[in-house]
Design a protein around this motif. Structure first.
Motif, PDB file in Angstrom:
ATOM      1  N   GLY B  94       0.840  -1.186   0.000  1.00 52.55           N
ATOM      2  CA  GLY B  94       0.000   0.000   0.000  1.00 52.55           C
ATOM      3  C   GLY B  94       0.871   1.229   0.000  1.00 52.55           C
ATOM      4  N   MET B  95       0.746   2.003  -1.053  1.00 55.54           N
ATOM      5  CA  MET B  95       1.554   3.201  -1.193  1.00 55.54           C
ATOM      6  C   MET B  95       0.620   4.396  -1.299  1.00 55.54           C
ATOM      7  SD  MET B  95       4.463   1.802  -3.824  1.00 55.54           S
ATOM      8  CE  MET B  95       5.410   0.328  -3.429  1.00 55.54           C
ATOM      9  N   GLY B  96       0.772   5.322  -0.400  1.00 59.53           N
ATOM     10  CA  GLY B  96      -0.173   6.429  -0.419  1.00 59.53           C
ATOM     11  C   GLY B  96      -1.453   6.043   0.290  1.00 59.53           C
ATOM     12  N   ALA B  97      -2.445   6.849   0.127  1.00 63.45           N
ATOM     13  CA  ALA B  97      -3.650   6.670   0.927  1.00 63.45           C
ATOM     14  C   ALA B  97      -4.486   5.476   0.498  1.00 63.45           C
ATOM     15  CB  ALA B  97      -4.494   7.940   0.861  1.00 63.45           C
ATOM     16  N   GLN B  98      -4.512   5.218  -0.799  1.00 63.16           N
ATOM     17  CA  GLN B  98      -5.462   4.203  -1.246  1.00 63.16           C
ATOM     18  C   GLN B  98      -4.900   3.153  -2.186  1.00 63.16           C
ATOM     19  OE1 GLN B  98      -6.018   7.467  -2.429  1.00 63.16           O
ATOM     20  NE2 GLN B  98      -7.340   8.314  -0.867  1.00 63.16           N
ATOM     21  N   LYS B  99      -3.778   3.408  -2.794  1.00 60.21           N
ATOM     22  CA  LYS B  99      -3.379   2.595  -3.928  1.00 60.21           C
ATOM     23  C   LYS B  99      -2.587   1.366  -3.487  1.00 60.21           C
ATOM     24  CE  LYS B  99      -2.099   5.017  -7.345  1.00 60.21           C
ATOM     25  NZ  LYS B  99      -1.316   5.885  -8.242  1.00 60.21           N
ATOM     26  N   LEU B 100      -2.962   0.205  -4.018  1.00 58.62           N
ATOM     27  CA  LEU B 100      -2.191  -1.013  -3.840  1.00 58.62           C
ATOM     28  C   LEU B 100      -1.341  -1.247  -5.075  1.00 58.62           C
ATOM     29  CD1 LEU B 100      -4.590  -3.706  -2.293  1.00 58.62           C
ATOM     30  CD2 LEU B 100      -2.565  -2.704  -1.243  1.00 58.62           C
ATOM     31  N   VAL B 101      -0.060  -1.519  -4.876  1.00 56.40           N
ATOM     32  CA  VAL B 101       0.831  -1.852  -5.976  1.00 56.40           C
ATOM     33  C   VAL B 101       1.218  -3.317  -5.827  1.00 56.40           C
ATOM     34  CG1 VAL B 101       3.046  -1.387  -7.082  1.00 56.40           C
ATOM     35  CG2 VAL B 101       1.685   0.505  -6.165  1.00 56.40           C
TER      36      VAL B 101
END
Lengths: 115, 112
Positions: B94-101
């Motif tokens: 999880g990078m940032g508030a919402q994004k899954l990489v």
């Protein structure tokens, strides 16, 4: 519904045609994500909706791709003038709060084949 | 650049053997870490997640993972695999508030 529902499960289309992929999220989930899964490429983030906020479109690969979410529920991913490189499995996910530490539930995907 | 790497594209183990799937990430802040499993014809299912606290986390189906900050790793382990564990496994950050990489995935084959 009990889970995230995507339709169709499979779609074969001719190069140059437009396609629409549908996602029904879990009832009550405010966040909705679209990912693309290409062979050997993992999952690629496309777009994210959270409530009434402006969507995060940062992952859309070109202006041929667009998505909308009507009434905060169902979402449609549209690909215009499809190309062979668009062939992939398109996955939708939803979560209750839309923050990354909230579990996202995935649908089974739509397999798109462009011939 | 922020990234997730799963070095092994395909792993084969015998039923009953131990398993370790590798995951390395590149991210400036403390990440949220996840492992998902995708069985044939199924959607992705969350196995386990790490946000903070104890660096060894337990998940479903007998899986565990250990966060090692010094190595930027979050490897998935299981002491004894079952034939039903054959699937594709994805590490995500999880990078940032919402994004899954997500990583590229590791396909696990089980030999009887």
């Amino acid at each position: 519904g009990a889970g995230v529902s995507q339709s169709p499960s499979n779609k074969v289309t001719e190069k140059g045609k437009d396609v629409e992929l549908r996602c029904d999220p879990i009832s009550g989930h405010t966040a909705l994500y679209w990912y693309r899964q290409s062979l050997g490429q993992g999952l690629e983030f496309l777009i994210y909706f959270q409530g009434n906020s402006a969507p995060d479109k940062s992952g859309l690969p070109s202006d041929r791709f667009s998505a909308e979410r009507t009434g905060g529920s169902v979402s449609t991913l549209t690909i215009q003038r499809t190309q062979q490189e668009d062939s992939a499995v398109y996955l939708c996910a939803s979560s209750y709060a839309g923050t990354v530490n909230t579990e996202a539930f995935f649908g089974q995907g739509t397999r798109l084949t462009v011939v | 650049a922020q990234s997730v790497t799963q070095p092994d594209i395909h792993i084969t183990v015998s039923e009953g053997a131990s398993l370790e799937l590798r995951c390395n990430y590149s991210y400036g802040a403390t990440p949220y870490l996840f492992w998902y499993v995708q069985s044939p014809g199924q959607g992705l299912q969350l196995l386990l997640k790490y946000f903070s606290g104890d660096t060894l986390v337990q998940g479903i189906k007998g899986f565990e993972a250990e966060f090692k900050r010094s190595q930027s790793s979050f490897n998935l382990r299981k002491p004894s695999v079952h034939w039903s564990d054959a699937a594709e496994y994805f590490c995500a950050v999880g990078m940032g508030a919402q994004k899954l990489v997500f990583g590229q995935g590791t396909r696990l084959t089980i030999n009887p």
